[in-house]
Design a protein around this motif. Structure first.
Motif, PDB file in Angstrom:
ATOM      1  N   PRO A  55       0.823  -1.213   0.000  1.00  0.00           N
ATOM      2  CA  PRO A  55       0.000   0.000   0.000  1.00  0.00           C
ATOM      3  C   PRO A  55       0.855   1.260   0.000  1.00  0.00           C
ATOM      4  O   PRO A  55       1.928   1.300   0.607  1.00  0.00           O
ATOM      5  CB  PRO A  55      -0.802  -0.103   1.300  1.00  0.00           C
ATOM      6  CG  PRO A  55      -0.745  -1.543   1.689  1.00  0.00           C
ATOM      7  CD  PRO A  55       0.570  -2.054   1.189  1.00  0.00           C
ATOM      8  N   GLU A  56       0.381   2.280  -0.668  1.00  0.00           N
ATOM      9  CA  GLU A  56       1.082   3.564  -0.649  1.00  0.00           C
ATOM     10  C   GLU A  56       1.009   4.214   0.729  1.00  0.00           C
ATOM     11  O   GLU A  56       1.926   4.919   1.146  1.00  0.00           O
ATOM     12  CB  GLU A  56       0.490   4.495  -1.712  1.00  0.00           C
ATOM     13  CG  GLU A  56       0.749   4.010  -3.143  1.00  0.00           C
ATOM     14  CD  GLU A  56       0.084   4.871  -4.197  1.00  0.00           C
ATOM     15  OE1 GLU A  56      -0.392   5.988  -3.877  1.00  0.00           O
ATOM     16  OE2 GLU A  56       0.017   4.441  -5.361  1.00  0.00           O
ATOM     17  N   PHE A  82      -4.257   2.389  -1.249  1.00  0.00           N
ATOM     18  CA  PHE A  82      -3.423   1.322  -1.795  1.00  0.00           C
ATOM     19  C   PHE A  82      -2.687   1.723  -3.066  1.00  0.00           C
ATOM     20  O   PHE A  82      -1.483   1.481  -3.187  1.00  0.00           O
ATOM     21  CB  PHE A  82      -4.280   0.074  -2.069  1.00  0.00           C
ATOM     22  CG  PHE A  82      -3.616  -1.195  -1.640  1.00  0.00           C
ATOM     23  CD1 PHE A  82      -2.456  -1.643  -2.246  1.00  0.00           C
ATOM     24  CD2 PHE A  82      -4.143  -1.954  -0.613  1.00  0.00           C
ATOM     25  CE1 PHE A  82      -1.833  -2.806  -1.838  1.00  0.00           C
ATOM     26  CE2 PHE A  82      -3.538  -3.125  -0.193  1.00  0.00           C
ATOM     27  CZ  PHE A  82      -2.379  -3.548  -0.817  1.00  0.00           C
ATOM     28  N   ASN A  83      -3.363   2.296  -4.040  1.00  0.00           N
ATOM     29  CA  ASN A  83      -2.704   2.588  -5.304  1.00  0.00           C
ATOM     30  C   ASN A  83      -3.415   3.742  -5.996  1.00  0.00           C
ATOM     31  O   ASN A  83      -4.622   3.691  -6.222  1.00  0.00           O
ATOM     32  CB  ASN A  83      -2.726   1.346  -6.205  1.00  0.00           C
ATOM     33  CG  ASN A  83      -1.831   1.492  -7.412  1.00  0.00           C
ATOM     34  OD1 ASN A  83      -2.121   2.250  -8.325  1.00  0.00           O
ATOM     35  ND2 ASN A  83      -0.738   0.748  -7.445  1.00  0.00           N
ATOM     36  N   SER A  84      -2.655   4.785  -6.342  1.00  0.00           N
ATOM     37  CA  SER A  84      -3.238   5.972  -6.970  1.00  0.00           C
ATOM     38  C   SER A  84      -2.746   6.163  -8.398  1.00  0.00           C
ATOM     39  O   SER A  84      -2.804   7.273  -8.932  1.00  0.00           O
ATOM     40  CB  SER A  84      -2.907   7.219  -6.140  1.00  0.00           C
ATOM     41  OG  SER A  84      -1.492   7.395  -6.065  1.00  0.00           O
ATOM     42  N   LYS A 105      -6.997  -4.293   4.011  1.00  0.00           N
ATOM     43  CA  LYS A 105      -5.989  -4.434   2.964  1.00  0.00           C
ATOM     44  C   LYS A 105      -6.469  -5.365   1.851  1.00  0.00           C
ATOM     45  O   LYS A 105      -6.223  -5.118   0.659  1.00  0.00           O
ATOM     46  CB  LYS A 105      -4.670  -4.908   3.565  1.00  0.00           C
ATOM     47  CG  LYS A 105      -3.926  -3.782   4.263  1.00  0.00           C
ATOM     48  CD  LYS A 105      -2.856  -4.264   5.197  1.00  0.00           C
ATOM     49  CE  LYS A 105      -1.682  -4.874   4.521  1.00  0.00           C
ATOM     50  NZ  LYS A 105      -0.623  -5.197   5.501  1.00  0.00           N
ATOM     51  N   PHE A 106      -7.136  -6.447   2.210  1.00  0.00           N
ATOM     52  CA  PHE A 106      -7.682  -7.339   1.176  1.00  0.00           C
ATOM     53  C   PHE A 106      -8.676  -6.587   0.300  1.00  0.00           C
ATOM     54  O   PHE A 106      -8.647  -6.667  -0.939  1.00  0.00           O
ATOM     55  CB  PHE A 106      -8.288  -8.589   1.819  1.00  0.00           C
ATOM     56  CG  PHE A 106      -9.721  -8.905   1.472  1.00  0.00           C
ATOM     57  CD1 PHE A 106     -10.101  -9.182   0.164  1.00  0.00           C
ATOM     58  CD2 PHE A 106     -10.699  -8.950   2.457  1.00  0.00           C
ATOM     59  CE1 PHE A 106     -11.433  -9.475  -0.146  1.00  0.00           C
ATOM     60  CE2 PHE A 106     -12.012  -9.244   2.158  1.00  0.00           C
ATOM     61  CZ  PHE A 106     -12.387  -9.498   0.846  1.00  0.00           C
ATOM     62  N   GLY A 124      -7.238   2.729  -6.101  1.00  0.00           N
ATOM     63  CA  GLY A 124      -7.833   1.779  -5.173  1.00  0.00           C
ATOM     64  C   GLY A 124      -7.516   2.062  -3.718  1.00  0.00           C
ATOM     65  O   GLY A 124      -6.365   2.329  -3.362  1.00  0.00           O
ATOM     66  N   GLY A 125      -8.535   2.013  -2.870  1.00  0.00           N
ATOM     67  CA  GLY A 125      -8.356   2.174  -1.431  1.00  0.00           C
ATOM     68  C   GLY A 125      -9.544   1.572  -0.702  1.00  0.00           C
ATOM     69  O   GLY A 125     -10.536   1.173  -1.317  1.00  0.00           O
TER      70      GLY A 125
END
Length: 445
Positions: A55-56, A82-84, A105-106, A124-125
């Protein structure tokens, strides 16, 4: 999995101990992307897989609040950004006692690929808290939401991170969260949350979107075999928002939903679930399914058993993760099921997926089949940005087009990689490639 991917997965498990749901979600994606890495060695050189699995940003915070008896309560809040790569973080908030970092997190990891499949510019988050709104008064829910947002507001924004609802977070909770955000920031930033009420920036079809979208995906799957939902016998798990609107759309398309469930067991109505009564019991009375059976003589409430023992043509798991295991999958196969379409996030265990696919049952993973909710959330953001509001018909048409596009993307990708009809590979590879290409374009960030 290849040796390289096995190494990545082992590292994920070591760095994230005690988080089996997250491990399961990561493994399910990694098992699919070996052929992609073979074709694109540049992904390995840039360690794209390792970066996607990390995760970011992970935020954990205390949520103190006071109940109606004046007792101070303390819960734990989470937001995993998580990802931008594709856009601002986007994903729901879940309020449920089972919530912990591994669950968030899943869900956030799944959200990366789900959002990528929509073709829309969203990352995604996911987030939530181990708070249970069931049995709490309106004022207690409001106080909790206000305390939760008092911390969360620092980390979100229309161009940064846009939460929405999930289990335990509906229109009521979103309203309280938005009100507190507005009060703290002194900004009417409509696009900071989605799933809002129609009176303050919400979108038509948002509440229906996940359930409707899963059914649209099922219709596309069946159409590939020259069939459809008309005349089909359908079983749905759950009786919350996703399940209710899945039932509604199945009935509109000519199928019959004969069973649904809640935490006490399942309801069987061979004439088809009466949605008006179901909504009254679950949404107004906040009751249990046995109340339905007491009011409908031909209906039966079965406690302590799985809804998947009811014979069906199509199964729509719309409740929670890992609700279909090996035994439940075997029951579905024995009952004549031809398609399983996930309306919930990861409701089918790996063992169950293997059993279903070995038996020739068509299987659609949640990251493709339940993407309708986030797709309409992105459309809500679009309407907020332009100060516009679309009609129900226009919004539903966009949803249907999006689900048709997601189905085609999964189908075409599976064919490209020599696995026609493999929706798991199609969804994972199509989502992964879009994110991976964008991450390469952005450099090492």
């Amino acid at each position: 999995m290849s040796e390289t991917v096995e190494t990545v997965f082992a590292n994920v498990v070591q760095r994230n101990p005690g988080e089996p749901e997250f491990h399961q979600a990561v493994r399910e994606v990694l098992e699919s992307i070996g052929p992609v890495l073979d074709r694109h060695p540049e992904y390995a050189r840039a360690q794209v897989v390792e970066r996607i699995c990390e995760p970011e940003r992970q935020v954990i915070f205390r949520v103190p609040w006071e109940d109606d008896r004046g007792r101070v309560r303390v819960n734990r809040g989470f937001r995993v950004e998580f990802n931008s790569a594709l856009g601002p973080y986007k994903g729901g908030l879940r309020f449920h006692p089972s919530v912990y970092l591994g669950i968030v997190k899943f869900l956030g990891f799944e959200q990366i690929f789900k959002n990528a499949l929509t073709g829309l510019p969203i990352g995604g988050g996911k987030g939530g808290a181990d708070f249970d709104p069931r049995g709490r008064s309106e004022r207690e829910v409001m106080r909790f939401c206000q305390s939760f947002m008092t911390e969360l507001y620092r980390h979100i924004g229309a161009q940064t991170d846009v939460p929405a609802g999930d289990i335990g977070v509906g229109a009521r909770e979103i309203g309280y969260l938005f009100g507190q955000y507005k009060r703290i920031t002194n900004r009417y930033e409509s696009g900071v949350l989605t799933g809002k009420g129609l009176s303050y920036g919400g979108a038509q079809v948002r509440r229906e979107a996940t359930g409707y979208g899963a059914v649209f995906f099922a219709e596309e799957m069946l159409a590939r075999g020259g069939d459809g939902l008309a005349g089909r016998r359908v079983v749905v798990s759950g009786s919350g928002n996703v399940a209710v609107y899945a039932i509604e759309k199945v009935h509109q398309l000519g199928g019959t939903v004969v069973a649904c469930s809640d935490s006490t067991g399942y309801l069987l109505d061979e004439k088809g679930i009466d949605l008006t009564l179901l909504r009254e019991i679950k949404e107004e009375r906040r009751g249990r399914l046995d109340e339905y059976a007491r009011e409908v003589p031909h209906a039966v409430a079965v406690s302590g058993r799985t809804v998947w023992e009811v014979p069906c043509d199509v199964a729509l798991p719309c409740a929670t993760q890992n609700e279909i295991g090996g035994a439940e999958a075997a029951a579905l196969v024995a009952g004549g099921c031809v398609a399983v379409v996930e309306g919930a996030n990861m409701p089918t265990t790996p063992e169950a997926v293997r059993l279903l696919r070995a038996a020739g049952v068509r299987f659609a993973p949640g990251k493709a089949a339940n993407a309708g909710g986030v797709a309409v959330s992105a459309l809500e953001m679009q309407q907020n940005a332009s100060r516009d509001a679309w009609s129900f018909a226009r919004s539903e048409q966009r949803l249907r087009e999006t689900m048709r596009d997601i189905h085609a993307r999964c189908w075409d990708t599976a064919e490209e990689y020599g696995r026609p009809g493999d929706y798991v590979l199609g969804a994972n590879v199509a989502g992964f490639r879009r994110v991976a290409e964008t991450m390469l374009a952005h450099g090492l960030v």
